[in-house]
Design an enzyme around this catalytic site. Structure first.
Site, short mmCIF file in Angstrom:
data_model
loop_
_atom_site.label_atom_id
_atom_site.label_comp_id
_atom_site.label_asym_id
_atom_site.label_seq_id
_atom_site.Cartn_x
_atom_site.Cartn_y
_atom_site.Cartn_z
N PRO A 188 0.92 -1.16 -0.16
CA PRO A 188 0.07 -0.08 0.06
C PRO A 188 0.93 1.45 -0.13
CG PRO A 188 -0.05 -1.29 2.19
CD PRO A 188 0.62 -2.00 1.07
N ASN A 189 0.30 2.12 -0.75
CA ASN A 189 0.92 3.68 -0.75
C ASN A 189 2.29 3.66 -1.56
OD1 ASN A 189 -1.18 4.83 0.61
ND2 ASN A 189 -0.54 4.00 2.33
N ARG B 38 4.97 10.89 -1.82
CA ARG B 38 4.57 10.85 -0.41
C ARG B 38 5.85 10.84 0.33
NH1 ARG B 38 4.16 5.17 2.52
NH2 ARG B 38 3.17 5.96 4.47
N TYR C 34 10.79 8.84 2.23
CA TYR C 34 11.03 7.56 1.13
C TYR C 34 11.71 8.03 -0.34
CZ TYR C 34 7.30 5.95 3.84
OH TYR C 34 6.66 5.60 5.23
N ASN D 213 8.01 -5.41 -0.73
CA ASN D 213 7.95 -4.20 0.18
C ASN D 213 6.48 -4.21 0.71
OD1 ASN D 213 7.89 -1.72 1.36
ND2 ASN D 213 9.10 -0.71 0.09
N ALA E 111 2.91 -0.91 4.79
CA ALA E 111 2.30 -0.99 6.14
C ALA E 111 1.99 -2.37 6.70
CB ALA E 111 1.27 0.06 6.44
N HIS F 193 3.89 -4.53 9.11
CA HIS F 193 3.59 -4.47 10.71
C HIS F 193 2.40 -4.99 11.15
CE1 HIS F 193 7.01 -2.07 9.73
NE2 HIS F 193 6.19 -1.04 9.14
N ASP G 257 1.91 -15.87 6.88
CA ASP G 257 1.65 -17.04 6.63
C ASP G 257 1.90 -17.51 5.15
OD1 ASP G 257 1.07 -17.37 9.35
OD2 ASP G 257 -1.21 -17.58 9.01
N GLU H 75 12.53 -9.17 2.36
CA GLU H 75 11.90 -8.04 2.72
C GLU H 75 12.85 -6.91 2.30
OE1 GLU H 75 10.03 -6.61 6.90
OE2 GLU H 75 11.85 -7.50 7.00
N HIS I 25 12.65 -2.50 2.20
CA HIS I 25 12.28 -1.26 2.70
C HIS I 25 13.20 -0.14 2.26
CE1 HIS I 25 9.12 -3.19 5.17
NE2 HIS I 25 10.05 -3.78 5.74
N LEU I 26 12.43 0.84 1.86
CA LEU I 26 13.11 2.16 1.60
C LEU I 26 13.73 2.86 2.65
CD1 LEU I 26 10.37 3.45 -0.81
CD2 LEU I 26 12.69 2.95 -1.52
N SER I 27 13.03 3.06 3.69
CA SER I 27 13.44 3.84 5.25
C SER I 27 14.03 2.62 6.22
CB SER I 27 12.45 4.57 5.64
OG SER I 27 11.43 3.74 6.13
N ARG J 107 12.36 4.54 12.98
CA ARG J 107 10.88 5.29 12.86
C ARG J 107 10.24 5.03 14.21
NH1 ARG J 107 8.70 4.75 7.36
NH2 ARG J 107 7.54 6.43 7.85
N ARG K 215 6.63 0.57 13.86
CA ARG K 215 7.32 0.09 12.70
C ARG K 215 8.45 -0.83 12.99
NH1 ARG K 215 5.31 3.11 8.38
NH2 ARG K 215 4.46 5.11 9.06
#
Length: 148
Positions: free
Chosen positions: A15-16, A23, A28, A80, A83, A86, A93, A104, A106-108, A113, A117
């Site tokens: 998402p997003n 954003r 990001y 990625n 949200a 978390h 699963d 996995e 992640h940009l950040s 944070r 998170r």
């Protein structure tokens, strides 16, 4: 590691992430998802690999695509989950249910944070995590996946 993995490397975004570049660029970065896709496609071509990049704001799509990656004998999945990282036991699963290795991404750096998170259900199931390097996180994950 997936047996006889002959398929593409899936790059799944949650998402997003369709709003990258707009954003919260201070967190990001300014690269869009299309920019990242272009960088990944160029490097994948150099490595003789195929990528299949997708984005959805819907949790079930990510679960279905993880299952599809298994069925298509994907070499790996770069995930990625945004949200959902978390909060999604369903994605956790699904990762555990497939033999395709999942990295996995992640940009950040989530650990720098907000406290919520710091928990990653994706990370608890994934083969490894690359985070905190902006768009370069995807490139590092691709390099790792190329070695499976």
């Amino acid at each position: 590691m997936a047996e006889n993995a002959t398929g593409p490397i899936y790059v799944l975004n949650g998402p997003n992430l369709n709003l990258l570049g707009l954003r919260e660029p201070e967190i990001y970065g300014h690269d869009t998802l299309d920019d990242i896709a272009g960088m990944l496609e160029d490097r994948a071509r150099e490595l003789g690999l195929e990528i299949d990049l997708r984005q959805s704001n819907h949790e079930g799509h990510l679960v279905d695509w993880l299952h599809e990656a298994q069925a298509r004998r994907a070499k790996a999945v770069l995930l990625n989950a945004g949200a959902f990282t978390h909060s999604s036991i369903a994605i956790h699963d699904a990762i555990k249910a497939v033999t395709t290795p999942v990295i996995e991404v992640h940009l950040s750096n989530p650990h720098r944070r907000e406290e919520f998170r710091h928990i990653s259900y994706v990370g608890r199931a994934a083969k490894g995590t690359i985070a905190g390097f902006g768009a370069q996180s995807y490139m590092l994950a691709l390099e790792a996946a190329a070695r499976f």
